[in-house]
Design a protein around this motif. Structure first.
Motif, PDB file in Angstrom:
ATOM      1  N   ALA A  82     101.624  -1.997  25.899  1.00 24.15           N
ATOM      2  CA  ALA A  82     102.155  -1.146  26.956  1.00 24.15           C
ATOM      3  C   ALA A  82     101.123  -0.081  27.295  1.00 24.15           C
ATOM      4  CB  ALA A  82     103.456  -0.504  26.521  1.00 24.15           C
ATOM      5  N   SER A  83     101.018   0.242  28.573  1.00 20.29           N
ATOM      6  CA  SER A  83     100.058   1.250  29.007  1.00 20.29           C
ATOM      7  C   SER A  83     100.552   1.891  30.291  1.00 20.29           C
ATOM      8  CB  SER A  83      98.680   0.625  29.214  1.00 20.29           C
ATOM      9  OG  SER A  83      98.733  -0.373  30.216  1.00 20.29           O
ATOM     10  N   GLY A  84      99.875   2.957  30.702  1.00 13.84           N
ATOM     11  CA  GLY A  84     100.182   3.597  31.972  1.00 13.84           C
ATOM     12  C   GLY A  84     100.906   4.919  31.856  1.00 13.84           C
ATOM     13  N   GLY A  85     101.238   5.323  30.653  1.00 12.88           N
ATOM     14  CA  GLY A  85     101.924   6.593  30.487  1.00 12.88           C
ATOM     15  C   GLY A  85     101.028   7.770  30.812  1.00 12.88           C
ATOM     16  N   ALA A 117     109.662  10.551  27.138  1.00 11.45           N
ATOM     17  CA  ALA A 117     109.890   9.702  25.964  1.00 11.45           C
ATOM     18  C   ALA A 117     108.668   8.813  25.749  1.00 11.45           C
ATOM     19  CB  ALA A 117     111.135   8.831  26.160  1.00 11.45           C
ATOM     20  N   VAL A 118     108.668   8.147  24.607  1.00 12.84           N
ATOM     21  CA  VAL A 118     107.729   7.052  24.391  1.00 12.84           C
ATOM     22  C   VAL A 118     108.411   5.780  24.893  1.00 12.84           C
ATOM     23  CG1 VAL A 118     106.424   5.713  22.717  1.00 12.84           C
ATOM     24  CG2 VAL A 118     106.697   8.187  22.402  1.00 12.84           C
ATOM     25  N   TYR A 119     107.741   5.071  25.749  1.00 11.29           N
ATOM     26  CA  TYR A 119     108.282   3.865  26.356  1.00 11.29           C
ATOM     27  C   TYR A 119     107.688   2.622  25.698  1.00 11.29           C
ATOM     28  CZ  TYR A 119     110.587   6.524  30.006  1.00 11.29           C
ATOM     29  OH  TYR A 119     111.428   7.379  30.687  1.00 11.29           O
ATOM     30  N   PHE A 120     108.565   1.685  25.392  1.00 13.10           N
ATOM     31  CA  PHE A 120     108.177   0.435  24.742  1.00 13.10           C
ATOM     32  C   PHE A 120     108.575  -0.748  25.611  1.00 13.10           C
ATOM     33  CE2 PHE A 120     107.329   2.283  20.569  1.00 13.10           C
ATOM     34  CZ  PHE A 120     108.102   3.432  20.576  1.00 13.10           C
ATOM     35  N   CYS A 121     107.718  -1.749  25.636  1.00 12.89           N
ATOM     36  CA  CYS A 121     108.133  -3.004  26.229  1.00 12.89           C
ATOM     37  C   CYS A 121     108.383  -4.007  25.105  1.00 12.89           C
ATOM     38  CB  CYS A 121     107.102  -3.536  27.215  1.00 12.89           C
ATOM     39  SG  CYS A 121     105.492  -3.960  26.509  1.00 12.89           S
ATOM     40  N   ALA A 122     109.249  -4.951  25.383  1.00 11.79           N
ATOM     41  CA  ALA A 122     109.612  -5.956  24.398  1.00 11.79           C
ATOM     42  C   ALA A 122     109.843  -7.281  25.103  1.00 11.79           C
ATOM     43  CB  ALA A 122     110.865  -5.519  23.633  1.00 11.79           C
ATOM     44  N   ALA A 123     109.728  -8.355  24.361  1.00 11.89           N
ATOM     45  CA  ALA A 123     109.930  -9.685  24.934  1.00 11.89           C
ATOM     46  C   ALA A 123     110.560 -10.602  23.904  1.00 11.89           C
ATOM     47  CB  ALA A 123     108.599 -10.269  25.420  1.00 11.89           C
ATOM     48  N   ARG A 124     111.215 -11.629  24.390  1.00 14.21           N
ATOM     49  CA  ARG A 124     111.785 -12.653  23.527  1.00 14.21           C
ATOM     50  C   ARG A 124     111.851 -13.965  24.289  1.00 14.21           C
ATOM     51  NH1 ARG A 124     117.422 -13.326  21.756  1.00 14.21           N
ATOM     52  NH2 ARG A 124     116.837 -15.474  22.247  1.00 14.21           N
ATOM     53  N   GLN A 142     103.225  -1.293  21.536  1.00 13.27           N
ATOM     54  CA  GLN A 142     103.038  -0.135  20.672  1.00 13.27           C
ATOM     55  C   GLN A 142     103.615   1.151  21.243  1.00 13.27           C
ATOM     56  OE1 GLN A 142     100.973  -1.100  22.836  1.00 13.27           O
ATOM     57  NE2 GLN A 142      99.674   0.545  23.538  1.00 13.27           N
ATOM     58  N   GLY A 143     104.008   1.165  22.510  1.00 11.90           N
ATOM     59  CA  GLY A 143     104.577   2.372  23.091  1.00 11.90           C
ATOM     60  C   GLY A 143     103.554   3.173  23.854  1.00 11.90           C
ATOM     61  N   THR A 144     104.010   3.795  24.932  1.00 17.98           N
ATOM     62  CA  THR A 144     103.149   4.665  25.731  1.00 17.98           C
ATOM     63  C   THR A 144     103.945   5.915  26.091  1.00 17.98           C
ATOM     64  OG1 THR A 144     101.716   4.771  27.707  1.00 17.98           O
ATOM     65  CG2 THR A 144     103.771   3.505  27.922  1.00 17.98           C
ATOM     66  N   GLN A 145     103.312   7.065  25.953  1.00 22.57           N
ATOM     67  CA  GLN A 145     104.003   8.336  26.133  1.00 22.57           C
ATOM     68  C   GLN A 145     104.106   8.693  27.614  1.00 22.57           C
ATOM     69  OE1 GLN A 145     105.319  10.689  23.744  1.00 22.57           O
ATOM     70  NE2 GLN A 145     106.130  11.627  25.612  1.00 22.57           N
TER      71      GLN A 145
END
Length: 125
Positions: free
Chosen positions: A4-7, A90-97, A117-120
């Motif tokens: 994840a990026s762009g925060g 917040a810290v933002y996370f992306c997830a997939a399944r 890993q999260g992006t602030q």
């Protein structure tokens, strides 16, 4: 497998776009979710999308302001955030399944087995 990026630091009312990139060739057959965790709070769902892109869910707090773009044919999906508020900090996370159907999204973080890993994101008033 996810990044994840762009925060960043923005002002209230600004827009920001977060990216979630997979090391795979594409997000095909994978539903995607975005979550966030504010200081002192539990991680919560922001939005989720089926891999076909036709089915989406957004939390009430972001409905109408946030969208998820990108489909299963690409290796990057985006969380477009508009009219940001200090409460969005917040810290933002992306997830997939894995999801074969292409028509399901998942709101429960326990349903996901791949996480970035999260992006602030910090929104000043």
């Amino acid at each position: 497998q996810l990044q994840a990026s762009g925060g960043g630091l923005v002002q209230a009312g600004d827009s920001l776009r977060l990216s979630c990139t997979t090391s795979r060739r594409a997000f095909s057959n994978h539903a995607v979710g975005w979550f966030r965790q504010a200081p002192g709070k539990e991680r919560e769902i922001v939005g989720a999308r089926s891999w076909s892109g036709r089915d989406t869910y957004f939390a009430d707090s972001v409905e109408g302001r946030f969208t998820i773009s990108g489909d299963g044919t690409k290796n990057t999906v985006y969380l477009q955030m508009r009219s940001l508020e200090p409460e969005d900090t917040a810290v933002y996370f992306c997830a997939a399944r894995w999801d074969r159907s292409g028509r399901r999204y998942y709101r429960d973080q326990a349903d996901y087995n791949y996480w970035g890993q999260g992006t602030q994101v910090t929104v000043s008033s």
